[in-house]
Design an enzyme around this catalytic site. Structure first.
Site, PDB file in Angstrom:
ATOM      1  N   SER A  19      22.346  72.357  51.092  1.00 60.84           N
ATOM      2  CA  SER A  19      23.625  72.906  50.603  1.00 60.84           C
ATOM      3  C   SER A  19      24.337  73.695  51.703  1.00 60.84           C
ATOM      4  O   SER A  19      25.574  73.641  51.792  1.00 60.84           O
ATOM      5  CB  SER A  19      23.406  73.769  49.361  1.00 60.84           C
ATOM      6  OG  SER A  19      22.739  74.972  49.653  1.00 60.84           O
ATOM      7  N   HIS A  22      18.769  82.920  57.482  1.00 61.01           N
ATOM      8  CA  HIS A  22      17.530  83.386  56.864  1.00 61.01           C
ATOM      9  C   HIS A  22      17.885  84.167  55.602  1.00 61.01           C
ATOM     10  O   HIS A  22      18.779  85.014  55.629  1.00 61.01           O
ATOM     11  CB  HIS A  22      16.760  84.271  57.849  1.00 61.01           C
ATOM     12  CG  HIS A  22      15.441  84.727  57.305  1.00 61.01           C
ATOM     13  ND1 HIS A  22      14.346  83.897  57.206  1.00 61.01           N
ATOM     14  CD2 HIS A  22      15.060  85.926  56.796  1.00 61.01           C
ATOM     15  CE1 HIS A  22      13.328  84.569  56.667  1.00 61.01           C
ATOM     16  NE2 HIS A  22      13.743  85.799  56.420  1.00 61.01           N
TER      17      HIS A  22
HETATM   18  C1  GAR Z   1      18.409  78.606  52.191  1.00 59.12           C
HETATM   19  O1  GAR Z   1      18.318  79.630  51.240  1.00 59.12           O
HETATM   20  C2  GAR Z   1      18.033  79.126  53.559  1.00 59.12           C
HETATM   21  O2  GAR Z   1      18.440  80.440  53.802  1.00 59.12           O
HETATM   22  C3  GAR Z   1      16.539  79.034  53.494  1.00 59.12           C
HETATM   23  O3  GAR Z   1      16.268  77.827  52.838  1.00 59.12           O
HETATM   24  C4  GAR Z   1      17.341  77.528  51.944  1.00 59.12           C
HETATM   25  C5  GAR Z   1      17.847  76.136  52.235  1.00 59.12           C
HETATM   26  O4  GAR Z   1      18.766  75.710  51.252  1.00 59.12           O
HETATM   27  N1  GAR Z   1      15.948  79.072  54.805  1.00 59.12           N
HETATM   28  C6  GAR Z   1      14.740  79.536  55.049  1.00 59.12           C
HETATM   29  O5  GAR Z   1      14.003  79.967  54.203  1.00 59.12           O
HETATM   30  C7  GAR Z   1      14.333  79.455  56.515  1.00 59.12           C
HETATM   31  N2  GAR Z   1      12.997  79.939  56.683  1.00 59.12           N
HETATM   32  P1  GAR Z   1      19.718  74.481  51.539  1.00 59.12           P
HETATM   33  O6  GAR Z   1      18.838  73.314  52.006  1.00 59.12           O
HETATM   34  O7  GAR Z   1      20.349  74.181  50.212  1.00 59.12           O
HETATM   35  O8  GAR Z   1      20.713  74.881  52.591  1.00 59.12           O
END
Ligand code: GAR
Length: 196
Positions: free
Chosen positions: A13, A109
């Protein structure tokens, strides 16, 4: 304009918001979305947006992180990016890879760094009794979830929150923060931005 590669592991996303933001007079454009998981939903979403995609399945390398990264690096090099955005990319990168891209690679993060580096950030904020949580975009350096902060957004923690409800509230802010930081970063701006 600056060429941007986005690395993902999941739904992507944040990647979608970044890609959508790179339009009009934006100083950058997306040239690659790459994942360590061939089944990552974000790969399909990127392809639908007309962005080149690549998958390098880390499991095929059986723990040989340098070999995985060499294969990933080859895909990245073929796209010749100026900037790499980590957007929910869940593999730890080796020091060599990070050093190669230092100053040109940024990460989002889901915590108010320097609090809660690593995993399970939302549960840890709840367990600590924090009254607020948030997200951080930072330059990637050799130390995990470290490096100069480029932006932060905060949200309240509300009575009855679970890790899931808090994550959803933070994610809304991620979707605003990451495009705002990328636009500035691509234009050479390094001073941090604080939202909302
Ligand atoms: C997000 O919340 C990002 O901040 C987190 O994973 C999610 C990915 O969502 N990242 C971490 O935890 C990095 N260690 P998305 O695939 O929908 O962008």
């Amino acid at each position: 304009s600056k060429r941007v590669a986005i690395l993902i592991s999941g739904g992507g996303s944040n990647m979608v918001k970044l890609a959508q933001s790179m339009a009009g007079d934006h100083p950058a454009r997306p040239v690659l979305v790459a994942s360590n998981d061939p089944k990552a939903g974000g790969l399909d979403r990127a392809a639908e947006m007309g962005i080149s995609t690549a998958a390098v399945d880390h499991r095929a390398f059986k723990g040989d992180r340098p070999a995985f990264e060499a294969a990933l690096s080859a895909k990245i090099a073929a796209a010749n990016p100026d900037i790499i955005c980590l957007a929910g990319f869940m593999r730890v990168l080796t020091e060599g890879f990070v050093r190669h891209w230092e100053g040109r690679m940024i990460n989002i993060h889901p915590s108010l760094l320097p609090l809660y580096k690593g995993l399970h950030t939302h549960q840890r904020a709840l367990d600590a009794g924090d009254q607020e949580a948030g997200c951080t975009v930072h330059e990637v350096t050799a130390a995990l979830d470290d490096g100069p902060i480029l932006g932060q957004a905060r949200v309240p923690i509300i009575a009855g929150d679970t890790a899931e409800t808090l994550a959803a509230r933070v994610l809304v802010q991620e979707h605003a923060l990451y495009p705002a930081v990328l636009r500035r970063f691509a234009a050479g701006e390094r001073a941090p931005v604080y939202l909302p």
